[in-house]
Enzyme design. Structure first.
Site, PDB file in Angstrom:
ATOM      1  N   ALA A   1       0.793  -1.233   0.000  1.00  0.00           N
ATOM      2  CA  ALA A   1       0.000   0.000   0.000  1.00  0.00           C
ATOM      3  C   ALA A   1       0.825   1.281   0.000  1.00  0.00           C
ATOM      4  O   ALA A   1       0.292   2.364  -0.214  1.00  0.00           O
ATOM      5  CB  ALA A   1      -0.937  -0.004   1.209  1.00  0.00           C
TER       6      ALA A   1
ATOM      7  N   ARG B   1       8.765  -1.877 -13.072  1.00  0.00           N
ATOM      8  CA  ARG B   1       9.603  -1.945 -14.277  1.00  0.00           C
ATOM      9  C   ARG B   1      10.377  -0.653 -14.486  1.00  0.00           C
ATOM     10  O   ARG B   1       9.897   0.431 -14.216  1.00  0.00           O
ATOM     11  CB  ARG B   1       8.720  -2.154 -15.513  1.00  0.00           C
ATOM     12  CG  ARG B   1       8.251  -3.553 -15.696  1.00  0.00           C
ATOM     13  CD  ARG B   1       7.145  -3.612 -16.734  1.00  0.00           C
ATOM     14  NE  ARG B   1       7.659  -3.413 -18.076  1.00  0.00           N
ATOM     15  CZ  ARG B   1       6.900  -3.159 -19.130  1.00  0.00           C
ATOM     16  NH1 ARG B   1       5.603  -3.035 -18.993  1.00  0.00           N
ATOM     17  NH2 ARG B   1       7.443  -3.023 -20.327  1.00  0.00           N
TER      18      ARG B   1
ATOM     19  N   HIS C   1      -1.580 -11.103 -19.315  1.00  0.00           N
ATOM     20  CA  HIS C   1      -1.354  -9.692 -18.960  1.00  0.00           C
ATOM     21  C   HIS C   1       0.071  -9.260 -19.274  1.00  0.00           C
ATOM     22  O   HIS C   1       0.694  -8.546 -18.515  1.00  0.00           O
ATOM     23  CB  HIS C   1      -1.697  -9.466 -17.479  1.00  0.00           C
ATOM     24  CG  HIS C   1      -1.573  -8.045 -17.023  1.00  0.00           C
ATOM     25  ND1 HIS C   1      -2.289  -7.012 -17.595  1.00  0.00           N
ATOM     26  CD2 HIS C   1      -0.812  -7.476 -16.057  1.00  0.00           C
ATOM     27  CE1 HIS C   1      -1.964  -5.874 -16.997  1.00  0.00           C
ATOM     28  NE2 HIS C   1      -1.070  -6.131 -16.052  1.00  0.00           N
TER      29      HIS C   1
END
EC number: 1.1.1.37
Length: 312
Positions: A8, A81, A177
């Protein structure tokens, strides 16, 4: 209804937490967990937003306090990434993170619906399934790879190209995905048609949209805000279905009948126990059928990688 967000404090996690604090039904609980010490502070920050959603934050090695009593768990923890990386380069770090968190879910809230956002999703969902299976608590109707970002990108790009309102376009996206495994079913959008060239170019843009963001951020991260929005849409749909709303349909990456691969993203009717029905992918255009056939080897290898990570 209690929703836990694991990871989170990250870019996706904070965006997701903000959207959930604003949009979860009144009386819901939101719990935030991240290894980063800032997490309780993120919760305090969000707690000042005047909505009837209780919020608490937890940090450290142990996610258990955040998971107790959770109905829905969304996992966005992991590394992002950077330019030159593809989603599979993240595997080495993120595989271990997902394994650890899902082991804690298996102990603490085994009946929760779990949405995996952490890339590479094609692989991390297989890891989660094997961990839950080893713990004897796997329910294939309650584990999801969140592919909603592919859908919202498709909706946006189609609307731009065809001069439609983005809110009126809904593109089913099947497969996986990442890269070639992402297959938007452009032929199934009512009242919109594409030339073969348009379909091929648009499909490629949707498949490479993550890289578009990574490069535009010039080393400063990957898609966090749009992913936060996508994860919130999926999480909120799940909550509505769990609360008994009828007719809630979302595409997500789940274990199905194995017709194409063990895990496959397809339209799902959601219900009180997670997936109520895996809907047919319908009739594909020749281009879509060819793309589907061509991706399956890649998808199966991605899945195998996750299974082997746990079982070898």
């Amino acid at each position: 209804m209690k929703v836990a967000v694991l990871g989170a404090a990250g870019g996706i996690g904070q965006a997701l937490a903000l959207l959930l604090k604003n949009q979860l039904p009144s009386g819901s609980e939101l719990s935030l967990y991240d290894i980063a010490p800032v997490t309780p502070g993120v919760a305090v920050d969000l707690s000042h937003i005047p909505t009837a959603v209780k919020i608490k934050g937890f940090s450290g090695e142990d996610a258990t306090p955040a998971l107790e009593g959770a109905d829905v768990v969304l996992i966005s923890a992991g590394v992002a990434r950077k330019p030159g990386m593809d989603r599979s380069d993240l595997f080495n770090v993120n595989a271990g993170i997902v394994k650890n968190l899902v082991q804690q879910i298996a102990k603490t809230c085994p009946k929760a619906c779990v949405g995996i956002i952490t890339n590479p999703v094609n692989t991390t969902v297989a890891i989660a399934a094997e961990v839950l299976k080893k713990a004897g608590v796997y329910d294939k109707n309650k584990l999801f790879g969140v592919t909603t970002l592919d859908i919202i990108r498709s909706n946006t790009f189609v609307a731009e190209l065809k001069g439609k309102r983005p809110t009126e376009v809904e593109v089913p996206v099947i497969g996986g995905h990442s890269g070639v495994t992402i297959l938007p079913l452009l032929s199934q959008i009512p009242g919109v048609s594409f030339t073969e060239q348009e379909a091929a170019e648009l499909t490629k843009r949707i498949q490479n949209a993550g890289t578009e963001v990574v490069e535009a951020k010039a080393g400063g991260g990957s898609a966090t805000l749009s992913m936060g929005q996508a994860a919130a849409r999926f999480g909120l749909s799940l909550v509505r279905a769990l609360q008994g709303e009828k007719g809630v349909v979302e595409c997500a990456y789940v274990e199905g009948d194995g017709q194409y691969a063990r895990f496959f993203s397809q339209p799902l009717l959601l219900g009180k126990n997670g997936v109520e029905e895996r809907k047919s992918i319908g009739t594909l255009s020749a281009f879509e059928q060819h793309s589907l056939d061509a991706m399956l080897d890649t998808l199966k290898k991605d899945i195998q990688l996750g299974e082997d990570f746990i079982n070898k």
